[in-house]
Motif scaffolding. Structure first.
Motif, PDB file in Angstrom:
ATOM      1  N   VAL A  14      36.775  25.764  50.065  1.00 28.75           N
ATOM      2  CA  VAL A  14      35.799  25.366  49.048  1.00 28.75           C
ATOM      3  C   VAL A  14      34.952  26.565  48.639  1.00 28.75           C
ATOM      4  O   VAL A  14      34.691  26.781  47.443  1.00 28.75           O
ATOM      5  CB  VAL A  14      34.924  24.201  49.572  1.00 28.75           C
ATOM      6  N   LEU A  15      34.536  27.375  49.612  1.00 23.34           N
ATOM      7  CA  LEU A  15      33.752  28.566  49.289  1.00 23.34           C
ATOM      8  C   LEU A  15      34.559  29.557  48.460  1.00 23.34           C
ATOM      9  O   LEU A  15      34.033  30.176  47.527  1.00 23.34           O
ATOM     10  CB  LEU A  15      33.265  29.242  50.576  1.00 23.34           C
ATOM     11  N   LEU A  16      35.835  29.706  48.782  1.00 24.24           N
ATOM     12  CA  LEU A  16      36.693  30.624  48.034  1.00 24.24           C
ATOM     13  C   LEU A  16      36.864  30.178  46.591  1.00 24.24           C
ATOM     14  O   LEU A  16      36.770  30.990  45.663  1.00 24.24           O
ATOM     15  CB  LEU A  16      38.049  30.738  48.722  1.00 24.24           C
ATOM     16  N   VAL A  17      37.057  28.896  46.378  1.00 20.65           N
ATOM     17  CA  VAL A  17      37.174  28.369  45.015  1.00 20.65           C
ATOM     18  C   VAL A  17      35.870  28.589  44.250  1.00 20.65           C
ATOM     19  O   VAL A  17      35.874  29.005  43.084  1.00 20.65           O
ATOM     20  CB  VAL A  17      37.567  26.878  45.039  1.00 20.65           C
ATOM     21  N   ALA A  18      34.735  28.332  44.901  1.00 18.78           N
ATOM     22  CA  ALA A  18      33.441  28.507  44.234  1.00 18.78           C
ATOM     23  C   ALA A  18      33.191  29.963  43.850  1.00 18.78           C
ATOM     24  O   ALA A  18      32.728  30.254  42.740  1.00 18.78           O
ATOM     25  CB  ALA A  18      32.323  28.005  45.143  1.00 18.78           C
ATOM     26  N   VAL A  19      33.527  30.884  44.748  1.00 22.55           N
ATOM     27  CA  VAL A  19      33.310  32.304  44.460  1.00 22.55           C
ATOM     28  C   VAL A  19      34.222  32.774  43.330  1.00 22.55           C
ATOM     29  O   VAL A  19      33.808  33.553  42.465  1.00 22.55           O
ATOM     30  CB  VAL A  19      33.526  33.141  45.745  1.00 22.55           C
ATOM     31  N   ILE A  20      35.448  32.293  43.309  1.00 23.77           N
ATOM     32  CA  ILE A  20      36.373  32.689  42.240  1.00 23.77           C
ATOM     33  C   ILE A  20      35.908  32.149  40.893  1.00 23.77           C
ATOM     34  O   ILE A  20      35.974  32.844  39.873  1.00 23.77           O
ATOM     35  CB  ILE A  20      37.800  32.217  42.574  1.00 23.77           C
ATOM     36  N   ILE A  21      35.405  30.933  40.868  1.00 24.68           N
ATOM     37  CA  ILE A  21      34.923  30.349  39.612  1.00 24.68           C
ATOM     38  C   ILE A  21      33.680  31.072  39.106  1.00 24.68           C
ATOM     39  O   ILE A  21      33.480  31.209  37.896  1.00 24.68           O
ATOM     40  CB  ILE A  21      34.666  28.838  39.791  1.00 24.68           C
ATOM     41  N   LEU A  22      32.848  31.571  40.003  1.00 25.78           N
ATOM     42  CA  LEU A  22      31.621  32.259  39.603  1.00 25.78           C
ATOM     43  C   LEU A  22      31.871  33.646  39.010  1.00 25.78           C
ATOM     44  O   LEU A  22      31.011  34.188  38.324  1.00 25.78           O
ATOM     45  CB  LEU A  22      30.683  32.404  40.805  1.00 25.78           C
ATOM     46  N   GLN A  23      33.032  34.225  39.248  1.00 27.88           N
ATOM     47  CA  GLN A  23      33.303  35.563  38.745  1.00 27.88           C
ATOM     48  C   GLN A  23      33.503  35.551  37.230  1.00 27.88           C
ATOM     49  O   GLN A  23      34.126  34.647  36.696  1.00 27.88           O
ATOM     50  CB  GLN A  23      34.542  36.147  39.419  1.00 27.88           C
ATOM     51  N   PRO A  24      32.984  36.589  36.556  1.00 31.19           N
ATOM     52  CA  PRO A  24      33.176  36.653  35.100  1.00 31.19           C
ATOM     53  C   PRO A  24      34.606  37.030  34.758  1.00 31.19           C
ATOM     54  O   PRO A  24      35.306  37.668  35.540  1.00 31.19           O
ATOM     55  CB  PRO A  24      32.207  37.756  34.668  1.00 31.19           C
ATOM     56  N   LEU A  54      30.451  39.411  44.534  1.00 29.03           N
ATOM     57  CA  LEU A  54      31.448  38.352  44.388  1.00 29.03           C
ATOM     58  C   LEU A  54      32.849  38.865  44.676  1.00 29.03           C
ATOM     59  O   LEU A  54      33.664  38.170  45.294  1.00 29.03           O
ATOM     60  CB  LEU A  54      31.380  37.752  42.983  1.00 29.03           C
ATOM     61  N   HIS A  55      33.146  40.085  44.247  1.00 28.39           N
ATOM     62  CA  HIS A  55      34.467  40.673  44.487  1.00 28.39           C
ATOM     63  C   HIS A  55      34.712  40.864  45.986  1.00 28.39           C
ATOM     64  O   HIS A  55      35.772  40.501  46.511  1.00 28.39           O
ATOM     65  CB  HIS A  55      34.578  41.999  43.749  1.00 28.39           C
ATOM     66  N   ARG A  56      33.739  41.427  46.674  1.00 31.62           N
ATOM     67  CA  ARG A  56      33.887  41.653  48.121  1.00 31.62           C
ATOM     68  C   ARG A  56      33.913  40.342  48.893  1.00 31.62           C
ATOM     69  O   ARG A  56      34.658  40.212  49.877  1.00 31.62           O
ATOM     70  CB  ARG A  56      32.774  42.548  48.626  1.00 31.62           C
ATOM     71  N   THR A  57      33.120  39.374  48.463  1.00 37.35           N
ATOM     72  CA  THR A  57      33.129  38.062  49.117  1.00 37.35           C
ATOM     73  C   THR A  57      34.484  37.393  48.950  1.00 37.35           C
ATOM     74  O   THR A  57      34.987  36.762  49.888  1.00 37.35           O
ATOM     75  CB  THR A  57      32.016  37.176  48.531  1.00 37.35           C
ATOM     76  N   THR A  58      35.093  37.541  47.790  1.00 36.23           N
ATOM     77  CA  THR A  58      36.423  36.977  47.557  1.00 36.23           C
ATOM     78  C   THR A  58      37.447  37.597  48.500  1.00 36.23           C
ATOM     79  O   THR A  58      38.282  36.896  49.072  1.00 36.23           O
ATOM     80  CB  THR A  58      36.860  37.212  46.097  1.00 36.23           C
ATOM     81  N   LEU A  61      36.710  36.280  52.146  1.00 37.33           N
ATOM     82  CA  LEU A  61      37.094  34.876  52.290  1.00 37.33           C
ATOM     83  C   LEU A  61      38.604  34.677  52.238  1.00 37.33           C
ATOM     84  O   LEU A  61      39.150  33.839  52.955  1.00 37.33           O
ATOM     85  CB  LEU A  61      36.416  34.025  51.217  1.00 37.33           C
ATOM     86  N   SER A  62      39.294  35.471  51.425  1.00 40.16           N
ATOM     87  CA  SER A  62      40.745  35.324  51.367  1.00 40.16           C
ATOM     88  C   SER A  62      41.406  35.808  52.651  1.00 40.16           C
ATOM     89  O   SER A  62      42.378  35.210  53.125  1.00 40.16           O
ATOM     90  CB  SER A  62      41.318  36.054  50.157  1.00 40.16           C
ATOM     91  N   ILE A  63      40.887  36.857  53.265  1.00 36.94           N
ATOM     92  CA  ILE A  63      41.420  37.323  54.546  1.00 36.94           C
ATOM     93  C   ILE A  63      41.183  36.274  55.627  1.00 36.94           C
ATOM     94  O   ILE A  63      42.084  35.966  56.430  1.00 36.94           O
ATOM     95  CB  ILE A  63      40.790  38.680  54.932  1.00 36.94           C
ATOM     96  N   ILE A  64      39.983  35.692  55.650  1.00 39.74           N
ATOM     97  CA  ILE A  64      39.682  34.624  56.616  1.00 39.74           C
ATOM     98  C   ILE A  64      40.581  33.421  56.376  1.00 39.74           C
ATOM     99  O   ILE A  64      41.099  32.816  57.323  1.00 39.74           O
ATOM    100  CB  ILE A  64      38.189  34.228  56.533  1.00 39.74           C
ATOM    101  N   PHE A  65      40.803  33.073  55.111  1.00 37.79           N
ATOM    102  CA  PHE A  65      41.649  31.943  54.756  1.00 37.79           C
ATOM    103  C   PHE A  65      43.064  32.112  55.312  1.00 37.79           C
ATOM    104  O   PHE A  65      43.611  31.224  55.958  1.00 37.79           O
ATOM    105  CB  PHE A  65      41.672  31.782  53.232  1.00 37.79           C
ATOM    106  N   PHE A  66      43.667  33.263  55.063  1.00 41.45           N
ATOM    107  CA  PHE A  66      45.037  33.488  55.523  1.00 41.45           C
ATOM    108  C   PHE A  66      45.115  33.610  57.041  1.00 41.45           C
ATOM    109  O   PHE A  66      46.095  33.181  57.654  1.00 41.45           O
ATOM    110  CB  PHE A  66      45.646  34.709  54.835  1.00 41.45           C
TER     111      PHE A  66
END
Length: 77
Positions: A14-24, A54-58, A61-66
């Motif tokens: 959910v956090l990963l989706v939110a961060v991706i949506i917030l990016q311009p 936002l880029h670094r958070t993405t 979060l993606s590394i943690i996800f995988f």
């Protein structure tokens, strides 16, 4: 153990989706799609401020996800 990892995986998802949506967006319509690659490749535009966070958070979060997915793959039978 797998229940806790599944709950953490859902939260990270959910956090990963939110961060991706917030990016311009990186392109400006059709003209940005055609010439946008050249600007990114040769331009000296660097992300600053909120975009950089936002880029670094993405990435984190993606590394943690995988990592969670691989870990859950070993625990679930």
């Amino acid at each position: 153990m797998s229940t806790v990892l599944t709950i953490i995986l859902v939260i990270v998802s959910v956090l990963l989706v939110a961060v991706i949506i917030l990016q311009p967006g990186k392109s400006n319509g059709l003209s940005g799609a055609i010439s946008g690659g050249a600007e990114q490749l040769f331009g000296k535009q660097k992300a600053r401020g909120l975009e950089l966070i936002l880029h670094r958070t993405t990435i984190v979060l993606s590394i943690i996800f995988f990592a969670l997915l691989v870990t859950l793959g070993f625990f679930v039978k």
